[in-house]
Design a protein around this motif. Structure first.
Motif, PDB file in Angstrom:
ATOM      1  N   GLY A  50       0.799  -1.228   0.000  1.00 30.45           N
ATOM      2  CA  GLY A  50       0.000   0.000   0.000  1.00 30.45           C
ATOM      3  C   GLY A  50       0.826   1.269   0.000  1.00 30.45           C
ATOM      4  N   ALA A  51       0.130   2.373   0.204  1.00 34.71           N
ATOM      5  CA  ALA A  51       0.773   3.687   0.240  1.00 34.71           C
ATOM      6  C   ALA A  51       1.642   3.821   1.483  1.00 34.71           C
ATOM      7  N   VAL A  52       2.644   4.654   1.365  1.00 35.85           N
ATOM      8  CA  VAL A  52       3.502   5.000   2.502  1.00 35.85           C
ATOM      9  C   VAL A  52       3.550   6.515   2.537  1.00 35.85           C
ATOM     10  N   LYS A  53       3.009   7.065   3.615  1.00 37.09           N
ATOM     11  CA  LYS A  53       3.021   8.514   3.746  1.00 37.09           C
ATOM     12  C   LYS A  53       3.658   8.883   5.072  1.00 37.09           C
ATOM     13  N   SER A  54       4.162  10.084   5.136  1.00 37.25           N
ATOM     14  CA  SER A  54       4.775  10.539   6.375  1.00 37.25           C
ATOM     15  C   SER A  54       3.687  10.764   7.421  1.00 37.25           C
TER      16      SER A  54
ATOM     17  N   PRO B 161       6.123  -6.238  13.234  1.00 39.59           N
ATOM     18  CA  PRO B 161       5.538  -4.898  13.272  1.00 39.59           C
ATOM     19  C   PRO B 161       6.606  -3.848  12.950  1.00 39.59           C
ATOM     20  N   ILE B 162       6.203  -2.861  12.161  1.00 42.99           N
ATOM     21  CA  ILE B 162       7.083  -1.755  11.800  1.00 42.99           C
ATOM     22  C   ILE B 162       6.329  -0.473  12.139  1.00 42.99           C
ATOM     23  N   TYR B 163       6.999   0.412  12.862  1.00 42.71           N
ATOM     24  CA  TYR B 163       6.392   1.686  13.237  1.00 42.71           C
ATOM     25  C   TYR B 163       7.217   2.816  12.639  1.00 42.71           C
ATOM     26  N   HIS B 164       6.550   3.638  11.847  1.00 42.30           N
ATOM     27  CA  HIS B 164       7.171   4.800  11.211  1.00 42.30           C
ATOM     28  C   HIS B 164       6.696   6.035  11.967  1.00 42.30           C
TER      29      HIS B 164
ATOM     30  N   LEU C  85      11.226   3.203  12.971  1.00 43.20           N
ATOM     31  CA  LEU C  85      11.862   4.176  12.090  1.00 43.20           C
ATOM     32  C   LEU C  85      11.391   5.560  12.523  1.00 43.20           C
ATOM     33  N   LEU C  86      12.310   6.420  12.927  1.00 40.43           N
ATOM     34  CA  LEU C  86      11.938   7.707  13.504  1.00 40.43           C
ATOM     35  C   LEU C  86      12.496   8.892  12.727  1.00 40.43           C
ATOM     36  N   GLU C  87      11.584   9.674  12.129  1.00 39.81           N
ATOM     37  CA  GLU C  87      11.976  10.939  11.524  1.00 39.81           C
ATOM     38  C   GLU C  87      11.954  12.004  12.618  1.00 39.81           C
ATOM     39  N   TRP C  88      12.883  12.939  12.570  1.00 39.97           N
ATOM     40  CA  TRP C  88      13.023  14.028  13.535  1.00 39.97           C
ATOM     41  C   TRP C  88      13.198  13.488  14.964  1.00 39.97           C
ATOM     42  N   PRO C  89      14.118  12.526  15.160  1.00 36.41           N
ATOM     43  CA  PRO C  89      14.271  11.902  16.478  1.00 36.41           C
ATOM     44  C   PRO C  89      14.703  12.858  17.585  1.00 36.41           C
ATOM     45  N   GLU C  90      15.399  13.934  17.226  1.00 36.38           N
ATOM     46  CA  GLU C  90      15.848  14.878  18.256  1.00 36.38           C
ATOM     47  C   GLU C  90      14.687  15.490  19.032  1.00 36.38           C
ATOM     48  N   ARG C  91      13.502  15.495  18.436  1.00 30.47           N
ATOM     49  CA  ARG C  91      12.332  16.064  19.119  1.00 30.47           C
ATOM     50  C   ARG C  91      11.775  15.127  20.187  1.00 30.47           C
TER      51      ARG C  91
ATOM     52  N   THR D  71      -0.214  12.237  12.600  1.00 24.87           N
ATOM     53  CA  THR D  71      -0.599  11.147  13.497  1.00 24.87           C
ATOM     54  C   THR D  71       0.545  10.707  14.405  1.00 24.87           C
ATOM     55  N   LEU D  72       1.747  11.186  14.163  1.00 25.78           N
ATOM     56  CA  LEU D  72       2.983  10.824  14.873  1.00 25.78           C
ATOM     57  C   LEU D  72       3.513   9.440  14.543  1.00 25.78           C
ATOM     58  N   VAL D  73       2.619   8.458  14.369  1.00 25.10           N
ATOM     59  CA  VAL D  73       3.096   7.112  14.069  1.00 25.10           C
ATOM     60  C   VAL D  73       2.158   6.415  13.094  1.00 25.10           C
ATOM     61  N   GLU D  74       2.747   5.699  12.156  1.00 29.85           N
ATOM     62  CA  GLU D  74       1.987   4.902  11.188  1.00 29.85           C
ATOM     63  C   GLU D  74       2.459   3.452  11.348  1.00 29.85           C
ATOM     64  N   PRO D  75       1.549   2.544  11.711  1.00 31.56           N
ATOM     65  CA  PRO D  75       1.949   1.141  11.890  1.00 31.56           C
ATOM     66  C   PRO D  75       1.830   0.346  10.590  1.00 31.56           C
ATOM     67  N   TYR D  76       2.747  -0.597  10.431  1.00 31.66           N
ATOM     68  CA  TYR D  76       2.735  -1.528   9.305  1.00 31.66           C
ATOM     69  C   TYR D  76       3.065  -2.897   9.871  1.00 31.66           C
ATOM     70  N   GLU D  77       2.749  -3.932   9.121  1.00 31.13           N
ATOM     71  CA  GLU D  77       3.181  -5.269   9.505  1.00 31.13           C
ATOM     72  C   GLU D  77       3.526  -6.033   8.239  1.00 31.13           C
ATOM     73  N   THR D  78       4.730  -6.577   8.207  1.00 36.96           N
ATOM     74  CA  THR D  78       5.159  -7.369   7.060  1.00 36.96           C
ATOM     75  C   THR D  78       5.846  -8.620   7.578  1.00 36.96           C
ATOM     76  N   GLY D  79       5.407  -9.753   7.109  1.00 39.89           N
ATOM     77  CA  GLY D  79       6.017 -11.010   7.513  1.00 39.89           C
ATOM     78  C   GLY D  79       5.970 -11.248   9.009  1.00 39.89           C
ATOM     79  N   GLY D  80       4.921 -10.752   9.650  1.00 39.07           N
ATOM     80  CA  GLY D  80       4.789 -10.950  11.090  1.00 39.07           C
ATOM     81  C   GLY D  80       5.608  -9.985  11.939  1.00 39.07           C
TER      82      GLY D  80
END
Length: 146
Positions: free
Chosen positions: A58-62, A77-80, A108-114, A66-75
Motif C-alpha cells: 500500500g501507500a507509505v506517507k509521512s 511490526p514496523i512503526y514509522h 523508524l523515527l523521523e526528527w528523532p531529536e524532538r 498522526t505521529l506514528v503509522e503502523p505496518y506489519e510485514t512477515g509478522g
C-alpha cells in the motif's frame, strides 16, 4: 561503543528507494533507526523503499499529523514515526511510546531529536542531505548492528 559509517551517493529517487530496500535486508526486528535530514531530503522515500522490500503493497506517507503509522510485514511490526510536529517529548507518553520499543518491532523515527529523552538510542542513524539533483546518505551503525 564504536560505530561504523557508510557513505552513499543517491542520484535520484530510485537510488533512495534502493537504499531503503538494502536496509530492509540488513536491519533486524527490534532495531531503532533515526532518520535525519531537512524537509524534502528523502526520509519518507527511504522508508517507502524499505517497506516495499519487506512486502508492503500500500501507500507509505509521512505520519506528520498522526505521529506514528503502523505496518506489519512477515509478522514483524514496523512503526514509522514522524516527530516533526511534536511540541514536547513528554507528549510521547500519551501515545504509550515505550510500548512500541518492545524488542520485536522495527522502529523508524523521523526528527528523532524532538523525542530526546523518551526514545531509545539508535542502532542506525541515517542522515540524508540534498546534493545537487540527488542526495547524500550517511549511515552510522552502532557497533555490531550491520
Amino acid at each position: 561503543m564504536g560505530t561504523t559509517t557508510e557513505q552513499h551517493r543517491l542520484a535520484d529517487e530510485d537510488a533512495t528507494l534502493a537504499l531503503g530496500a538494502d536496509l530492509a535486508r540488513r536491519l533486524k526486528p527490534g532495531a531503532c533507526v533515526y532518520l535525519r535530514g531537512d524537509l524534502g531530503a528523502g526520509k519518507t522515500t527511504l522508508v517507502r523503499g524499505l517497506l516495499r522490500a519487506l512486502g508492503h503493497q500500500g501507500a507509505v506517507k509521512s505520519p506528520t499529523y498522526t505521529l506514528v503509522e503502523p505496518y506489519e510485514t512477515g509478522g514483524v511490526p514496523i512503526y514509522h514515526f514522524d516527530l516533526y510536529r511534536l511540541g514536547d517529548p513528554e507528549e510521547l507518553e500519551m501515545i504509550g511510546i515505550r510500548d512500541y520499543f518492545d524488542g520485536r518491532a522495527l522502529c523508524l523515527l523521523e526528527w528523532p531529536e524532538r523525542g530526546r529523552g523518551m526514545i531509545p538510542a539508535p542502532d542506525l542513524t541515517v542522515t540524508l542531505a540534498v546534493e545537487g539533483r540527488g542526495r547524500h546518505a550517511n549511515l552510522e551503525w552502532a557497533h555490531g548492528q550491520h
